[in-house]
Design an enzyme around this catalytic site. Structure first.
Site, PDB file in Angstrom:
ATOM      1  N   TYR A   1      18.951 -16.884 -34.522  1.00 47.99           N
ATOM      2  CA  TYR A   1      19.651 -15.631 -34.239  1.00 47.99           C
ATOM      3  C   TYR A   1      19.193 -14.540 -35.196  1.00 47.99           C
ATOM      4  CZ  TYR A   1      23.191 -17.719 -31.196  1.00 47.99           C
ATOM      5  OH  TYR A   1      23.835 -18.340 -30.156  1.00 47.99           O
TER       6      TYR A   1
ATOM      7  N   HIS B   1      25.774 -15.727 -25.137  1.00 45.97           N
ATOM      8  CA  HIS B   1      27.140 -15.274 -25.413  1.00 45.97           C
ATOM      9  C   HIS B   1      27.383 -13.962 -24.666  1.00 45.97           C
ATOM     10  CE1 HIS B   1      27.798 -17.990 -28.936  1.00 45.97           C
ATOM     11  NE2 HIS B   1      26.474 -17.927 -28.988  1.00 45.97           N
TER      12      HIS B   1
ATOM     13  N   HIS C   1      22.064 -21.220 -24.535  1.00 48.08           N
ATOM     14  CA  HIS C   1      23.247 -20.524 -23.992  1.00 48.08           C
ATOM     15  C   HIS C   1      23.175 -19.051 -24.361  1.00 48.08           C
ATOM     16  CE1 HIS C   1      24.256 -21.620 -28.148  1.00 48.08           C
ATOM     17  NE2 HIS C   1      25.003 -20.528 -28.159  1.00 48.08           N
TER      18      HIS C   1
ATOM     19  N   ARG D   1      23.222 -27.319 -30.191  1.00 49.62           N
ATOM     20  CA  ARG D   1      23.733 -26.489 -29.099  1.00 49.62           C
ATOM     21  C   ARG D   1      22.666 -26.370 -28.018  1.00 49.62           C
ATOM     22  NH1 ARG D   1      27.440 -22.841 -28.858  1.00 49.62           N
ATOM     23  NH2 ARG D   1      27.592 -23.874 -26.858  1.00 49.62           N
TER      24      ARG D   1
ATOM     25  N   TYR E   1      19.576 -25.095 -30.758  1.00 47.01           N
ATOM     26  CA  TYR E   1      19.566 -25.058 -32.225  1.00 47.01           C
ATOM     27  C   TYR E   1      20.556 -26.072 -32.789  1.00 47.01           C
ATOM     28  CZ  TYR E   1      23.599 -21.843 -31.655  1.00 47.01           C
ATOM     29  OH  TYR E   1      24.787 -21.266 -31.302  1.00 47.01           O
TER      30      TYR E   1
HETATM   31 FE   LIG Z   1      25.316 -19.449 -29.947  1.00 40.43          FE
END
Ligand SMILES: [Fe+2]
Length: 230
Positions: free
Chosen positions: A102, A156, A154, A151, A141
């Site tokens: 991120y 958000h 995806h 995870r 990740y």
């Molecule tokens: Fe996330």
């Protein structure tokens, strides 16, 4: 005439404190929630769409400034409990890059940043409730200190209604991802159909541009089939 909105069905929402997802113990309320009806002034202003600037619907860039990864076009229809489109809805989206990193100082994942990946968007739904994003498919990740929980890819979403109090924060997943089966966040939703509604479907590859995969998704913002708060 008062508008009556169906309550969300509990099994379609995340189930409070989830074993294997330590943060839920800190985030989940320790007391039962108290339903407090909104007042007329809370429901009449300030108008979200007028206050937020629309940023961009393209997170992937072009040419030698293009983000690394599989280019995708995401077509999200924002609808109400009856499937009616909600034009003018402000949708914010953010996700990690193709390596699972991120753009955020708290991301401790030892994966490379991508200087050409923007990471977030804020767009307005059109007349048919449609929001379109051009981006790259996010990577999986690892969740720190979780003993091997990764995870799945995806995205958000933060969906704003007409006023500030009307907001839904949720996540969208991708079909046929093996990590979906074990994700503590997706599986905190007990009803299989409700989980399935969180998953975007790949459109036929003959549909859409030749350079990108197209994913379609319906985002229900209220009622019994509302997307879960995630
Ligand atoms: Fe996330």
């Amino acid at each position: 005439m008062a508008i009556r909105i169906e309550r969300r069905a509990a099994a379609t929402q995340a189930q409070g404190i989830e074993p294997g997802y330590a943060q839920t113990a800190r985030r989940w309320p320790s007391q039962p929630l108290v339903l407090r009806p909104h007042t007329p002034s809370e429901l009449s202003g300030p108008q979200v769409a007028r206050r937020l600037s629309i940023v961009r619907g393209d997170l992937a860039g072009h040419g030698d400034k293009r983000a690394l990864g599989q280019l995708i076009r995401l077509r999200v229809r924002v609808v109400d409990e009856d499937g009616a489109p909600l034009p003018g809805t402000v949708v914010e989206a953010w996700h990690c890059n193709a390596a699972g990193k991120y753009i955020h100082p708290n991301d401790s994942n030892d994966a490379p940043a991508d200087p050409n990946f923007y990471g977030a968007a804020r767009v307005l739904a059109g007349d048919s409730g449609l929001v379109e994003l051009r981006t790259i498919k996010p990577g999986a990740y690892p969740v720190p200190d979780s003993g091997g929980w990764w995870r799945p890819p995806h995205i958000h979403f933060s969906v704003w209604g007409r006023v500030w109090l009307s907001r839904l924060v949720t996540q969208m997943f991708f079909q046929d991802e093996p990590l979906n089966e074990h994700d503590a966040i997706l599986n905190a939703i007990r009803e299989p159909e409700a989980r399935s509604r969180c998953i975007a479907r790949l459109a036929p590859t003959s549909k859409g541009p030749a350079d990108a995969l197209v994913y379609e998704y319906q985002l229900v913002v209220r009622g019994r089939k509302a997307a879960p708060s995630l």
